[in-house]
Enzyme design. Structure first.
Site, PDB file in Angstrom:
ATOM      1  N   GLU A 210       0.822  -1.228   0.000  1.00 30.17           N
ATOM      2  CA  GLU A 210       0.000   0.000   0.000  1.00 30.17           C
ATOM      3  C   GLU A 210       0.849   1.269   0.000  1.00 30.17           C
ATOM      4  O   GLU A 210       0.301   2.385  -0.130  1.00 30.17           O
ATOM      5  CB  GLU A 210      -0.933   0.025   1.229  1.00 30.17           C
ATOM      6  CG  GLU A 210      -2.161  -0.871   1.105  1.00 30.17           C
ATOM      7  CD  GLU A 210      -1.860  -2.355   1.177  1.00 30.17           C
ATOM      8  OE1 GLU A 210      -1.022  -2.760   2.007  1.00 30.17           O
ATOM      9  OE2 GLU A 210      -2.447  -3.125   0.378  1.00 30.17           O
TER      10      GLU A 210
ATOM     11  N   VAL B  96       9.647  -6.055   4.307  1.00 32.32           N
ATOM     12  CA  VAL B  96       9.137  -7.236   3.603  1.00 32.32           C
ATOM     13  C   VAL B  96      10.104  -8.377   3.919  1.00 32.32           C
ATOM     14  O   VAL B  96      11.284  -8.314   3.570  1.00 32.32           O
ATOM     15  CB  VAL B  96       9.030  -6.984   2.083  1.00 32.32           C
ATOM     16  CG1 VAL B  96       8.245  -8.124   1.430  1.00 32.32           C
ATOM     17  CG2 VAL B  96       8.347  -5.657   1.790  1.00 32.32           C
TER      18      VAL B  96
ATOM     19  N   HIS C 200       4.679 -14.711  -1.798  1.00 33.29           N
ATOM     20  CA  HIS C 200       4.155 -13.375  -1.550  1.00 33.29           C
ATOM     21  C   HIS C 200       5.284 -12.347  -1.440  1.00 33.29           C
ATOM     22  O   HIS C 200       5.142 -11.209  -1.856  1.00 33.29           O
ATOM     23  CB  HIS C 200       3.321 -13.389  -0.263  1.00 33.29           C
ATOM     24  CG  HIS C 200       2.153 -12.464  -0.294  1.00 33.29           C
ATOM     25  ND1 HIS C 200       1.164 -12.565  -1.246  1.00 33.29           N
ATOM     26  CD2 HIS C 200       1.808 -11.417   0.488  1.00 33.29           C
ATOM     27  CE1 HIS C 200       0.273 -11.615  -1.041  1.00 33.29           C
ATOM     28  NE2 HIS C 200       0.647 -10.900   0.004  1.00 33.29           N
TER      29      HIS C 200
ATOM     30  N   PHE D 242      13.213   5.652  -0.348  1.00 38.12           N
ATOM     31  CA  PHE D 242      12.859   4.236  -0.156  1.00 38.12           C
ATOM     32  C   PHE D 242      13.495   3.686   1.128  1.00 38.12           C
ATOM     33  O   PHE D 242      14.703   3.421   1.164  1.00 38.12           O
ATOM     34  CB  PHE D 242      13.357   3.461  -1.380  1.00 38.12           C
ATOM     35  CG  PHE D 242      12.913   2.042  -1.454  1.00 38.12           C
ATOM     36  CD1 PHE D 242      11.626   1.729  -1.834  1.00 38.12           C
ATOM     37  CD2 PHE D 242      13.790   1.009  -1.155  1.00 38.12           C
ATOM     38  CE1 PHE D 242      11.219   0.413  -1.922  1.00 38.12           C
ATOM     39  CE2 PHE D 242      13.390  -0.314  -1.236  1.00 38.12           C
ATOM     40  CZ  PHE D 242      12.094  -0.612  -1.623  1.00 38.12           C
TER      41      PHE D 242
HETATM   42  N1  INI Z   1       3.493  -6.742   3.675  1.00 34.07           N
HETATM   43  C1  INI Z   1       4.641  -6.285   4.221  1.00 34.07           C
HETATM   44  O1  INI Z   1       4.764  -5.090   4.473  1.00 34.07           O
HETATM   45  N2  INI Z   1       5.657  -7.155   4.477  1.00 34.07           N
HETATM   46  C2  INI Z   1       5.569  -8.481   4.211  1.00 34.07           C
HETATM   47  O2  INI Z   1       6.546  -9.226   4.496  1.00 34.07           O
HETATM   48  C3  INI Z   1       4.373  -8.982   3.625  1.00 34.07           C
HETATM   49  N3  INI Z   1       4.248 -10.375   3.318  1.00 34.07           N
HETATM   50  O3  INI Z   1       5.242 -11.115   3.374  1.00 34.07           O
HETATM   51  O4  INI Z   1       3.178 -10.868   2.957  1.00 34.07           O
HETATM   52  C4  INI Z   1       3.319  -8.059   3.373  1.00 34.07           C
HETATM   53  N4  INI Z   1       2.153  -8.478   2.826  1.00 34.07           N
HETATM   54  C5  INI Z   1       0.954  -7.662   2.858  1.00 34.07           C
HETATM   55  C6  INI Z   1       0.876  -6.715   1.676  1.00 34.07           C
HETATM   56  O5  INI Z   1       1.838  -5.688   1.777  1.00 34.07           O
HETATM   57  C7  INI Z   1      -0.511  -6.038   1.582  1.00 34.07           C
HETATM   58  O6  INI Z   1      -0.754  -5.273   2.741  1.00 34.07           O
HETATM   59  C8  INI Z   1      -1.651  -7.029   1.399  1.00 34.07           C
HETATM   60  O7  INI Z   1      -1.396  -7.914   0.330  1.00 34.07           O
HETATM   61  C9  INI Z   1      -2.993  -6.263   1.099  1.00 34.07           C
HETATM   62  O8  INI Z   1      -2.878  -5.536  -0.128  1.00 34.07           O
END
Ligand code: INI
Length: 154
Positions: free
Chosen positions: A58, A81, A88, A113
């Protein structure tokens, strides 16, 4: 020779930070590092806006809205992340990388960033204030430096 450089003087600058809640123990430490560093550079707390988003995916959308508002000198995005057992990780990290890179390249103001992409939580925590500095603080320094550099650019 004309050498262009930006100073770390943050007085009178207005900064927006978008930070993701996913892996919050890491991202909160990045945010704390960024806020402390902005303060050290003279940025007034009342000139900083912080938006929390669910996850790193987001961040580009919120950063784009901050940029469009015309109210800020720079935008910092902070997130973590962390590679899991699912693909994912690649989807989220690719999306945030390309979204922020596009904004940073095409926009009028610096977009910085500060998103960690690591194999595990330990590596992330090391970069959020433990063994390897605080990438949130580094992002704050980069934001102020880039604002001041842009001001000097033709
Ligand atoms: N979001 C993160 O910020 N870090 C992550 O490691 C992560 N993993 O691994 O899934 C993650 N997933 C959620 C993603 O950013 C969205 O919020 C979600 O898909 C809704 O759009």
């Amino acid at each position: 020779m004309n050498i262009l450089e930006g100073s770390l003087d943050g007085r009178d600058l207005k900064l927006a930070i978008a930070v993701s809640r996913f892996n919050e123990s890491v991202t909160k430490a990045l945010l704390d590092g960024a806020l402390a560093q902005l303060k050290r550079m003279g940025v007034s707390e009342s000139n900083v806006s912080v938006a929390w988003v669910p996850g790193a995916f987001e961040l580009p959308g919120v950063a784009a809205r901050f940029a469009k508002s015309g109210k800020f000198d720079a935008i910092i995005v902070l997130g973590a992340v962390i590679r899991g057992a699912t693909p994912h990780f690649d989807h989220v990290s690719n999306a945030v990388n390309s979204g922020i890179a596009h904004l940073a390249r095409e926009g009028q103001i610096p977009v910085i960033f500060g998103v960690l992409t690591t194999d595990n939580t330990e590596q992330a925590m090391d970069r959020a204030g433990l063994k390897c500095g605080n990438k949130g603080a580094d992002a704050a320094s980069a934001a102020v430096e880039m604002v001041n550099l842009y001001k000097r650019m033709p």
